[in-house]
Design an enzyme around this catalytic site. Structure first.
Site, short mmCIF file in Angstrom:
data_model
loop_
_atom_site.label_atom_id
_atom_site.label_comp_id
_atom_site.label_asym_id
_atom_site.label_seq_id
_atom_site.Cartn_x
_atom_site.Cartn_y
_atom_site.Cartn_z
CD GLU A 104 13.08 27.11 51.52
OE1 GLU A 104 12.34 27.09 52.51
OE2 GLU A 104 13.09 26.20 50.66
C1 BGP Z 1 10.00 25.08 53.48
C2 BGP Z 1 9.88 24.81 52.00
C3 BGP Z 1 9.36 25.92 51.18
C4 BGP Z 1 8.46 26.90 51.93
C5 BGP Z 1 8.89 27.14 53.35
C6 BGP Z 1 7.90 27.97 54.14
O1 BGP Z 1 9.66 23.90 54.09
O2 BGP Z 1 11.15 24.47 51.46
O3 BGP Z 1 8.72 25.31 50.09
O4 BGP Z 1 7.16 26.53 51.83
O5 BGP Z 1 9.11 25.97 54.04
O6 BGP Z 1 6.93 27.11 54.69
P1 BGP Z 1 5.38 27.48 54.55
O7 BGP Z 1 5.19 27.76 53.11
O8 BGP Z 1 4.64 26.30 55.02
O9 BGP Z 1 5.18 28.70 55.41
#
Ligand code: BGP
Length: 478
Positions: free
Chosen positions: A376
């Site tokens: 990510e």
């Molecule tokens: C991380 C998670 C994802 C995604 C990302 C972005 O915590 O693994 O699921 O959501 O964050 O965060 P947000 O969607 O709150 O911007």
């Protein structure tokens, strides 16, 4: 000549609950995220007892990938993705979570999805639990406070490995298993562990109890997976936000060292196979009952992971004494987090720091000496559709370009063994922390707003073509 290996896995990442929709289709049971209302920046999401009449739940339909996956996968193939990271929604396979037999319709959906990906030359990269615990396990068993969940998760993992091991090589057990170390945010314990703290609870004692059960579950899943197919690569997955000391004042340096343990604790156990002394010391000092039973330590030692997957979005700064600082002006994850004067923040207060990604890669590589996988990384922003229908998302391209450059340096100069890179939200989806659609990450725009209105039409953004050329050049043309 590319700095990345020829088999480098360029991809994109999502999570079932944030984009599939079909929350009650195909025999799927409710999960802990299906009872999360929409929030907004600064407004926490609410956990309702069950699905309330008239309440809006953004994850119920999300972007309806459940019914549109062929169309979306053809767009992923057009970008040239080598892999696609998503999760198997646990409650599609075991609607309640404690059944002995899995739900065949749920299994069939993922068979069809993986077949479509593979037919398009895209490898599935799968997270077993991405905040999608069956609601019944939270409500009836108390979530991962209850040791019974170790076996329920092992059963879920076994079914998935046996069914899909010939289609999926890369797996992760729990998504961002470490974000719940920040027990001030009720969302993390709820979505990771199915737990809501009560007045009587000591948050850290509850945290280490659920952690022990999840770490056992992860270790058992690794052992089961390797027994079914030794070629499987099963990783841990943590959120890594490097913690910088505010100054060279030794008190700030020590504050950063202590705060960093909150990032490292889970990976320390999943990679090394035992509890770190700094944690055991805390349990003894505070008198925490962590419920470690005979044989547990052998399970942890036998279930260490093959690689470390992690999310990287931002860095943070801590100060030994932040009592006079604006600690809530950034999303830093600690009570003594303070703004970093050397970097800018996004509209959601996430501090933008590409060098922090190189620092993270070098730090994790030197600490664990395992292959790493950035599963990510992304930039949440508001996208505007121009009069001519185009969507220019230059700030997102700039963010990603700078982070890929940092990755390249880590590989070229720091000797990092990097498996791949799957930017978060390759297609617009529901934000986890706020439940919003307007915090967009995608290279593909989806016509849906925070109230769930829109046609769900997909539209390529400027970053779509940019990322296609990045992949085609194996990371050289940025
Ligand atoms: C991380 C998670 C994802 C995604 C990302 C972005 O915590 O693994 O699921 O959501 O964050 O965060 P947000 O969607 O709150 O911007």
């Amino acid at each position: 000549m590319s700095r990345f290996s020829d088999d480098f896995l360029w991809g994109g990442a999502v999570a079932a609950h944030q984009f599939e929709g079909g929350y009650d289709q195909g025999g799927k049971g409710l999960s802990v995220v299906d009872v999360l209302t929409a929030g907004a920046h600064g407004t926490p999401r609410r956990i309702t007892e069950t699905v309330e009449e008239g309440e809006y739940y953004p994850n119920h339909e999300a972007i309806d990938f459940y019914h549109r996956y062929e169309e979306d996968i053809s767009l992923f193939a057009e970008m040239g993705l080598k892999c696609f990271r998503t999760s198997i929604a646990w409650s599609r396979i075991f609607p309640l979570g404690d059944e002995h037999e899995p739900n065949e319709e749920g299994l069939r959906f993922y068979d069809d999805l993986f077949d479509e990906l593979l037919a398009n030359g895209i490898q599935p990269v799968i997270t077993l639990s991405h905040f999608e615990l069956p609601l019944h396990l939270a409500r009836e068993y108390g979530g991962f406070r209850n040791r019974k969940l170790v076996d329920f998760f092992a059963r879920f993992a076994r079914v998935c490995f046996e069914r899909y091991h010939s289609k999926v090589r890369y797996w992760m057990t729990f998504n961002e298993i470490n974000n719940q170390m920040d027990t001030r945010n009720h969302l993390f314990l709820w979505t990771n562990s199915g737990v809501v703290l009560t007045e009587e609870d000591d948050p850290r004692e509850v945290l280490f109890q659920v952690a022990h059960h999840e770490l056992l579950a992860s270790a058992q899943a690794v052992a089961i997976g390797k027994e079914i197919d030794p070629d499987l690569q099963i990783g841990a997955m943590v959120s890594h936000v490097p913690v910088y000391p505010y100054s060279c004042d030794p008190a700030d340096v020590m504050a950063a060292q202590i705060a960093s343990r909150e990032r490292f604790f889970f990976a320390d156990v999943q990679v090394r196979g035992h509890y770190p002394p700094y944690a055991v010391k805390e349990w003894e000092r505070e008198g925490y009952r962590v419920g470690i039973e005979e044989g547990d330590e052998e399970i942890l030692a036998a279930g260490t992971v093959d690689y470390l997957g992690f999310s990287y979005y931002m860095s943070t700064v801590v100060k030994a004494d932040a009592s006079n600082d604006a600690t809530d002006s950034v999303d830093g994850g600690f009570a003594n987090s303070v703004p970093n004067p050397y970097v800018k923040a996004s509209d959601w207060g996430w501090q933008i720091d590409p060098t922090g990604l190189r620092f993270t890669l070098a730090t994790l590589a030197e600490r664990y000496e395992l292959p790493l996988f950035i599963v990510e990384n992304g930039f949440g922003m508001v996208d505007e559709i121009a009069e001519d229908g185009t969507i220019s998302d230059a700030p997102r391209i700039d963010y990603l370009r700078a982070h890929i450059e940092a990755m390249r340096d880590a590989v070229e100069y720091d000797g990092v063994d990097l498996i791949g890179y799957t930017p978060w939200g390759i297609i617009d989806l529901v934000s986890f922390t706020t439940g919003e659609m307007k915090k967009r990450y995608g290279f593909i725009h989806v016509d849906r707003d925070n109230a769930g209105e829109g046609t769900l039409e997909r539209r390529r953004k400027e970053s779509f073509e940019w990322y296609r050329t990045v992949i085609a050049s194996n990371g050289e043309n940025l």
